[in-house]
Write an enzyme that holds these catalytic residues in place. Structure first.
Site, PDB file in Angstrom:
ATOM      1  CE  LYS A 128      53.060  37.982  34.736  1.00 33.46           C
ATOM      2  NZ  LYS A 128      51.703  38.530  34.959  1.00 33.46           N
ATOM      3  N   PRO A 140      59.093  40.630  28.718  1.00 30.46           N
ATOM      4  CG  PRO A 140      61.395  40.525  28.302  1.00 30.46           C
ATOM      5  CD  PRO A 140      60.075  40.850  27.661  1.00 30.46           C
ATOM      6  CB  VAL A 191      30.742  47.154  54.857  1.00 30.66           C
ATOM      7  CG1 VAL A 191      30.452  48.642  55.012  1.00 30.66           C
ATOM      8  CG2 VAL A 191      32.093  46.811  55.456  1.00 30.66           C
TER       9      VAL A 191
HETATM   10  C1  LIG Z   1      38.895  38.668  34.407  1.00 27.58           C
HETATM   11  C2  LIG Z   1      39.955  39.164  35.347  1.00 27.58           C
HETATM   12  C3  LIG Z   1      41.221  38.579  35.305  1.00 27.58           C
HETATM   13  C4  LIG Z   1      42.210  39.051  36.154  1.00 27.58           C
HETATM   14  N1  LIG Z   1      43.422  38.449  36.115  1.00 27.58           N
HETATM   15  C5  LIG Z   1      44.366  38.866  36.978  1.00 27.58           C
HETATM   16  C6  LIG Z   1      45.621  38.216  37.022  1.00 27.58           C
HETATM   17  O1  LIG Z   1      45.888  37.279  36.298  1.00 27.58           O
HETATM   18  N2  LIG Z   1      46.536  38.666  37.911  1.00 27.58           N
HETATM   19  C7  LIG Z   1      46.261  39.727  38.740  1.00 27.58           C
HETATM   20  O2  LIG Z   1      47.159  40.090  39.489  1.00 27.58           O
HETATM   21  N3  LIG Z   1      45.081  40.361  38.721  1.00 27.58           N
HETATM   22  C8  LIG Z   1      44.134  39.938  37.861  1.00 27.58           C
HETATM   23  N4  LIG Z   1      42.948  40.572  37.830  1.00 27.58           N
HETATM   24  C9  LIG Z   1      42.757  41.737  38.664  1.00 27.58           C
HETATM   25  C10 LIG Z   1      42.516  41.267  40.104  1.00 27.58           C
HETATM   26  O3  LIG Z   1      41.501  40.293  40.116  1.00 27.58           O
HETATM   27  C11 LIG Z   1      42.077  42.503  40.874  1.00 27.58           C
HETATM   28  O4  LIG Z   1      43.069  43.484  40.711  1.00 27.58           O
HETATM   29  C12 LIG Z   1      41.988  42.165  42.352  1.00 27.58           C
HETATM   30  O5  LIG Z   1      41.075  41.116  42.529  1.00 27.58           O
HETATM   31  C13 LIG Z   1      41.508  43.389  43.083  1.00 27.58           C
HETATM   32  O6  LIG Z   1      41.479  43.019  44.423  1.00 27.58           O
HETATM   33  P1  LIG Z   1      40.533  43.781  45.428  1.00 27.58           P
HETATM   34  O7  LIG Z   1      40.786  43.142  46.764  1.00 27.58           O
HETATM   35  O8  LIG Z   1      40.755  45.237  45.289  1.00 27.58           O
HETATM   36  O9  LIG Z   1      39.036  43.515  44.922  1.00 27.58           O
HETATM   37  P2  LIG Z   1      38.252  42.131  44.773  1.00 27.58           P
HETATM   38  O10 LIG Z   1      39.158  41.016  44.523  1.00 27.58           O
HETATM   39  O11 LIG Z   1      37.141  42.417  43.818  1.00 27.58           O
HETATM   40  O12 LIG Z   1      37.637  41.902  46.223  1.00 27.58           O
HETATM   41  C14 LIG Z   1      36.620  42.727  46.710  1.00 27.58           C
HETATM   42  C15 LIG Z   1      35.995  41.985  47.872  1.00 27.58           C
HETATM   43  O13 LIG Z   1      35.165  42.888  48.620  1.00 27.58           O
HETATM   44  C16 LIG Z   1      33.988  42.192  49.002  1.00 27.58           C
HETATM   45  N5  LIG Z   1      32.954  43.174  49.278  1.00 27.58           N
HETATM   46  C17 LIG Z   1      32.374  44.049  48.411  1.00 27.58           C
HETATM   47  N6  LIG Z   1      31.473  44.813  49.048  1.00 27.58           N
HETATM   48  C18 LIG Z   1      31.472  44.411  50.350  1.00 27.58           C
HETATM   49  C19 LIG Z   1      30.728  44.818  51.515  1.00 27.58           C
HETATM   50  N7  LIG Z   1      29.827  45.773  51.477  1.00 27.58           N
HETATM   51  N8  LIG Z   1      30.980  44.177  52.683  1.00 27.58           N
HETATM   52  C20 LIG Z   1      31.921  43.193  52.747  1.00 27.58           C
HETATM   53  N9  LIG Z   1      32.663  42.772  51.679  1.00 27.58           N
HETATM   54  C21 LIG Z   1      32.412  43.377  50.514  1.00 27.58           C
HETATM   55  C22 LIG Z   1      33.679  41.321  47.797  1.00 27.58           C
HETATM   56  O14 LIG Z   1      32.830  40.253  48.167  1.00 27.58           O
HETATM   57  C23 LIG Z   1      35.099  40.843  47.408  1.00 27.58           C
HETATM   58  O15 LIG Z   1      35.448  39.681  48.133  1.00 27.58           O
HETATM   59  C24 LIG Z   1      41.931  40.126  37.025  1.00 27.58           C
HETATM   60  C25 LIG Z   1      40.659  40.706  37.084  1.00 27.58           C
HETATM   61  C26 LIG Z   1      39.678  40.227  36.237  1.00 27.58           C
HETATM   62  C27 LIG Z   1      38.307  40.833  36.305  1.00 27.58           C
END
Ligand SMILES: Cc1cc2nc3c(=O)[nH]c(=O)nc-3n(C[C@H](O)[C@H](O)[C@H](O)COP(=O)(O)OP(=O)(O)OC[C@H]3O[C@@H](n4cnc5c(N)ncnc54)[C@H](O)[C@@H]3O)c2cc1C
Length: 282
Positions: free
Chosen positions: A9, A27, A133
């Protein structure tokens, strides 16, 4: 990269944002200077065109040519120093094998990246537990002392990182940290995503994330090795989920026919279109 179906990218490509059929790149490359003046100034002085990006950034041209930041031999495309300087300028340049290189990022398949990092850390001694959790325990100071899980009981620790995403299970629920919403700027609070298998040999791989302007938001397209990750980020006040899904499927075409749509309601914190972190996930 092979373990995560990753691709390079170099930028974000904005399509139809200025007018239909027009595109430009944002970029990772740093603006160059000549004789102490940034190229922006020379561009304004020497007569602007409608492609500021390809006039001022090497990487915008590499993107238009759909090339990687490396030669087939694997060697980097070196970034020249600014004219009249001995030292590379600014933060975004990085050294590699004694040469400055153009900064770039990756698109990963998020689930494969999580698997790769799990294997990497477990091989180096981390203990990996998969569980739900159910509760969070606080000590007399109001700090988290343990989490209670469905299958593995109570787990104590010294440092807890909230990775529960939109749920904010530790930060917002257990610790009552307020969530600062940016719900109105921009008003995009919904998304529908598709994972669409593609023959990348036939289609080619653009070295960038593409954000294509739409009536109520934009459609992102992320090329991975073997498929694209795509979706429509839209403002639910102006478009229904069905309309968003229909627009996205029409945009992608017949190859989206069998792809299952994933509808997402978002809690919006500050971000910018197409930008993500230094890596793109799909
Ligand atoms: C529409 C959209 C498009 C995106 N596009 C991009 C992109 O192109 N590139 C990019 O880099 N980022 C992108 N993002 C952002 C990216 O998806 C997030 O920044 C990233 O997923 C955050 O990761 P995380 O692990 O913090 O949370 P999440 O990916 O939300 O993971 C949280 C996890 O915690 C679990 N969980 C929650 N509560 C509990 C519990 N009590 N017990 C056990 N497990 C639990 C959930 O099931 C989930 O699996 C996008 C986000 C959205 C909404």
């Amino acid at each position: 990269m092979p373990a995560c179906n990753a691709t390079y990218k170099l930028a974000v490509r904005f399509e139809n944002w200025r007018k239909p059929g027009h595109h430009f790149y944002y970029p990772f490359e740093q603006m160059r200077s000549v004789d102490g003046l940034p190229l922006t100034d020379w561009w304004l002085k020497n007569g602007r065109t409608d492609r500021f990006d390809t006039d001022c950034f090497v990487m915008a041209n590499i993107c238009d040519a759909e090339r990687s930041p490396r030669h087939l031999s694997g060697t980097m495309l070196p970034q020249p120093y600014d004219e009249g300087t001995e030292e590379p300028q600014g933060l975004t340049m990085s050294e590699h094998q004694g040469k400055t290189q153009f900064p770039y990022a990756y698109h990963f398949e998020a689930a494969l990246l999580a698997k790769f990092l799990t294997t990497y850390t477990v091989e180096r001694g981390a203990k990996h537990i998969i569980d739900d959790v159910k509760d969070v325990k606080l000590d007399e100071r109001g700090w988290i002392s343990s989490v209670v899980t469905a299958e593995h009981g109570e787990l104590t620790g010294d440092l807890f990182i909230d990775c529960t995403g939109f749920r904010g299970g530790l930060l917002n629920k257990a610790l009552q940290e307020p969530f600062i919403s940016f719900q109105n700027t921009p008003p995009n609070d919904s998304a529908v995503a598709l994972q669409v298998p593609q023959d990348m040999e036939a289609r080619g791989i653009r070295p960038c994330t593409t954000a294509t302007a739409q009536d109520a938001g934009w459609i992102w397209t992320i090329p991975l090795y073997g498929r694209i990750g795509t979706g429509y980020v839209y403002a639910g006040d102006y478009l229904s989920a069905d309309e968003a899904e229909r627009t996205l499927r029409e945009f992608v075409g017949p190859s989206a026919a069998d792809a299952e749509a994933n509808h997402i309601k978002m809690r919006v914190a500050a971000t910018a279109p197409g930008s993500t972190t230094a890596w793109g996930s799909a």
